[in-house]
Design a protein around this motif. Structure first.
Motif, PDB file in Angstrom:
ATOM      1  N   ALA A   1      25.425  47.466  33.751  1.00  0.00           N
ATOM      2  CA  ALA A   1      26.204  47.794  34.939  1.00  0.00           C
ATOM      3  C   ALA A   1      27.243  46.720  35.232  1.00  0.00           C
ATOM      4  O   ALA A   1      28.366  47.027  35.659  1.00  0.00           O
ATOM      5  N   ALA A   2      26.896  45.456  35.004  1.00  0.00           N
ATOM      6  CA  ALA A   2      27.852  44.371  35.231  1.00  0.00           C
ATOM      7  C   ALA A   2      29.020  44.461  34.255  1.00  0.00           C
ATOM      8  O   ALA A   2      30.189  44.259  34.635  1.00  0.00           O
ATOM      9  N   LEU A   3      28.732  44.778  32.996  1.00  0.00           N
ATOM     10  CA  LEU A   3      29.802  44.925  32.013  1.00  0.00           C
ATOM     11  C   LEU A   3      30.684  46.125  32.342  1.00  0.00           C
ATOM     12  O   LEU A   3      31.913  46.064  32.208  1.00  0.00           O
ATOM     13  N   ASP A   4      30.078  47.218  32.785  1.00  0.00           N
ATOM     14  CA  ASP A   4      30.855  48.387  33.176  1.00  0.00           C
ATOM     15  C   ASP A   4      31.722  48.073  34.400  1.00  0.00           C
ATOM     16  O   ASP A   4      32.864  48.533  34.494  1.00  0.00           O
ATOM     17  N   HIS A   5      31.186  47.285  35.327  1.00  0.00           N
ATOM     18  CA  HIS A   5      31.953  46.849  36.499  1.00  0.00           C
ATOM     19  C   HIS A   5      33.200  46.086  36.059  1.00  0.00           C
ATOM     20  O   HIS A   5      34.304  46.333  36.560  1.00  0.00           O
ATOM     21  N   ALA A   6      33.035  45.178  35.092  1.00  0.00           N
ATOM     22  CA  ALA A   6      34.178  44.401  34.615  1.00  0.00           C
ATOM     23  C   ALA A   6      35.175  45.282  33.874  1.00  0.00           C
ATOM     24  O   ALA A   6      36.394  45.115  34.024  1.00  0.00           O
ATOM     25  N   ARG A   7      34.669  46.231  33.077  1.00  0.00           N
ATOM     26  CA  ARG A   7      35.567  47.117  32.332  1.00  0.00           C
ATOM     27  C   ARG A   7      36.424  47.963  33.266  1.00  0.00           C
ATOM     28  O   ARG A   7      37.639  48.080  33.085  1.00  0.00           O
ATOM     29  N   THR A   8      35.795  48.570  34.254  1.00  0.00           N
ATOM     30  CA  THR A   8      36.522  49.506  35.108  1.00  0.00           C
ATOM     31  C   THR A   8      37.461  48.801  36.092  1.00  0.00           C
ATOM     32  O   THR A   8      38.415  49.416  36.581  1.00  0.00           O
ATOM     33  N   ARG A   9      37.229  47.520  36.364  1.00  0.00           N
ATOM     34  CA  ARG A   9      38.042  46.806  37.346  1.00  0.00           C
ATOM     35  C   ARG A   9      39.026  45.813  36.727  1.00  0.00           C
ATOM     36  O   ARG A   9      39.799  45.187  37.469  1.00  0.00           O
ATOM     37  N   LEU A  10      38.980  45.657  35.405  1.00  0.00           N
ATOM     38  CA  LEU A  10      39.888  44.727  34.754  1.00  0.00           C
ATOM     39  C   LEU A  10      41.335  45.088  35.079  1.00  0.00           C
ATOM     40  O   LEU A  10      41.729  46.248  34.978  1.00  0.00           O
ATOM     41  N   TRP A  11      42.111  44.093  35.480  1.00  0.00           N
ATOM     42  CA  TRP A  11      43.522  44.181  35.879  1.00  0.00           C
ATOM     43  C   TRP A  11      43.699  44.809  37.249  1.00  0.00           C
ATOM     44  O   TRP A  11      44.574  44.389  38.001  1.00  0.00           O
ATOM     45  N   ARG A  12      42.903  45.808  37.628  1.00  0.00           N
ATOM     46  CA  ARG A  12      43.038  46.397  38.970  1.00  0.00           C
ATOM     47  C   ARG A  12      42.461  45.479  40.033  1.00  0.00           C
ATOM     48  O   ARG A  12      42.979  45.409  41.146  1.00  0.00           O
ATOM     49  N   ASP A  13      41.373  44.800  39.717  1.00  0.00           N
ATOM     50  CA  ASP A  13      40.753  43.846  40.629  1.00  0.00           C
ATOM     51  C   ASP A  13      41.253  42.460  40.229  1.00  0.00           C
ATOM     52  O   ASP A  13      40.751  41.845  39.288  1.00  0.00           O
ATOM     53  N   HIS A  14      42.277  41.988  40.956  1.00  0.00           N
ATOM     54  CA  HIS A  14      42.913  40.731  40.561  1.00  0.00           C
ATOM     55  C   HIS A  14      41.964  39.546  40.682  1.00  0.00           C
ATOM     56  O   HIS A  14      42.018  38.614  39.864  1.00  0.00           O
ATOM     57  N   ALA A  15      41.104  39.550  41.689  1.00  0.00           N
ATOM     58  CA  ALA A  15      40.183  38.431  41.878  1.00  0.00           C
ATOM     59  C   ALA A  15      39.212  38.321  40.706  1.00  0.00           C
ATOM     60  O   ALA A  15      38.961  37.227  40.176  1.00  0.00           O
ATOM     61  N   LEU A  16      38.669  39.444  40.266  1.00  0.00           N
ATOM     62  CA  LEU A  16      37.740  39.453  39.131  1.00  0.00           C
ATOM     63  C   LEU A  16      38.451  39.041  37.853  1.00  0.00           C
ATOM     64  O   LEU A  16      37.959  38.193  37.091  1.00  0.00           O
ATOM     65  N   THR A  17      39.625  39.628  37.595  1.00  0.00           N
ATOM     66  CA  THR A  17      40.352  39.345  36.359  1.00  0.00           C
ATOM     67  C   THR A  17      40.786  37.892  36.300  1.00  0.00           C
ATOM     68  O   THR A  17      40.692  37.238  35.258  1.00  0.00           O
ATOM     69  N   ARG A  18      41.255  37.380  37.431  1.00  0.00           N
ATOM     70  CA  ARG A  18      41.669  35.975  37.473  1.00  0.00           C
ATOM     71  C   ARG A  18      40.471  35.049  37.249  1.00  0.00           C
ATOM     72  O   ARG A  18      40.589  34.022  36.576  1.00  0.00           O
ATOM     73  N   ALA A  19      39.333  35.418  37.808  1.00  0.00           N
ATOM     74  CA  ALA A  19      38.141  34.594  37.605  1.00  0.00           C
ATOM     75  C   ALA A  19      37.753  34.547  36.134  1.00  0.00           C
ATOM     76  O   ALA A  19      37.341  33.495  35.621  1.00  0.00           O
ATOM     77  N   LEU A  20      37.882  35.662  35.424  1.00  0.00           N
ATOM     78  CA  LEU A  20      37.520  35.703  34.011  1.00  0.00           C
ATOM     79  C   LEU A  20      38.517  34.942  33.143  1.00  0.00           C
ATOM     80  O   LEU A  20      38.127  34.169  32.261  1.00  0.00           O
TER      81      LEU A  20
END
Length: 222
Positions: A141-160
Motif C-alpha cells: 500500500a505504501a508503494l502504491d501510495h508513492a506511485r499514484t502520488r508521484l509528481w502530483r504530491d509535491h511534498a512526497l516527491t520532493r521528500a523522495l
C-alpha cells in the motif's frame, strides 16, 4: 434500581510505519526492524506501536520510528497516512486495527544509527517474505501510495528526490516504483512543464553526462 451498563470491547489501535528512502546511488529502499518481544520476537516487521490513549496518530508514528527503528524526527522528510487495515486474525494478541503511515526518511541506509535499534534497509522486492501481521500488505500500500502520488504530491516527491535532483534520478525513481523505465522524451517534457520545478544546470558540476556535459539538474520552487 441500578441500570446495567454494558461493557463494549474495543479493538487495539496499532500504528505501523513504512520507512522509505531513495537516492540516486542506492535506489528505492524500505526498512523493517527485528521485533524484540512477542508476538513474533526475533522476526523482522515494520516499526509499530500500540497507540496511547491520549496520543495523536502522527505522534504514535514518530514514536514507532524512534523506538523500533532508531529513526529520530530529524530524519523524517515526509510523513503521511496511507490507510487503515483490519481483520480478526491480523494480530494474535487481540482484535486490532492498524493505522498505517509512510515515512520518507533522509538517512544513509549504509549507516547504523548511533543509538537505539537499527533499521534493516532493502529493495522492496527483496524484503523478507511473509512479514508478520499483515505488514507485506502495508508495504504494498505504501508503494502504491508513492506511485499514484508521484509528481502530483509535491511534498512526497520532493521528500523522495531531495531539493535538487537530476533527470537521471527522476528516471531511476520512476523505474523503481513502476518497474519500467520512463520514456526519456515524456519524462523531460513532464519535468519542463511541471510548475513546481525549475531547471538549474550547473556547468561547474564535476559530474558529467553524455558528451562531457553536466547532467540536467532540477530544483523546487518554494
Amino acid at each position: 434500581m441500578t441500570a446495567e451498563v454494558a461493557t463494549r470491547e474495543q479493538p487495539l489501535i496499532a500504528i505501523d510505519v513504512v520507512p522509505m528512502s531513495f537516492s540516486g546511488s542506492g535506489g528505492l529502499l524500505v526498512a523493517t526492524a527485528r521485533r524484540p518481544y512477542d508476538p513474533y520476537a526475533g522476526q523482522e516487521a515494520l516499526p509499530g506501536v500500540l497507540l496511547h490513549p491520549a496520543e495523536r496518530l502522527t505522534d504514535g508514528a514518530r514514536r514507532a520510528l524512534r523506538t523500533k527503528a532508531g529513526l529520530g524526527p530529524e530524519t523524517v522528510r515526509h510523513l503521511a497516512q496511507i490507510g487503515a487495515f483490519d481483520g480478526p486474525e491480523r494480530d494474535p494478541r487481540d482484535a486490532a486495527i492498524s493505522i498505517a503511515f509512510v515515512a520518507v526518511v533522509d538517512t544513509d541506509p549504509g549507516e547504523t544509527p548511533s543509538t537505539g535499534p537499527s533499521a534493516v534497509w532493502r529493495v522492496p522486492a527483496q524484503a523478507e517474505p511473509g512479514l508478520p501481521f499483515d505488514h507485506d500488505r502495508i508495504i504494498d500500500a505504501a508503494l502504491d501510495h508513492a506511485r499514484t502520488r508521484l509528481w502530483r504530491d509535491h511534498a512526497l516527491t520532493r521528500a523522495l528526490l531531495g531539493g535538487r535532483f537530476t533527470t537521471a534520478d527522476a528516471a531511476r525513481l520512476q523505474t523503481a516504483l513502476f518497474g519500467v523505465a520512463p520514456d526519456p522524451g515524456n519524462l523531460n517534457r513532464a519535468l519542463r512543464t511541471n510548475p513546481a520545478l525549475r531547471r538549474a544546470d550547473d556547468a561547474t558540476s564535476p559530474a558529467r553526462g553524455r558528451g562531457g556535459r553536466p547532467p540536467v539538474t532540477w530544483t523546487w520552487l518554494d
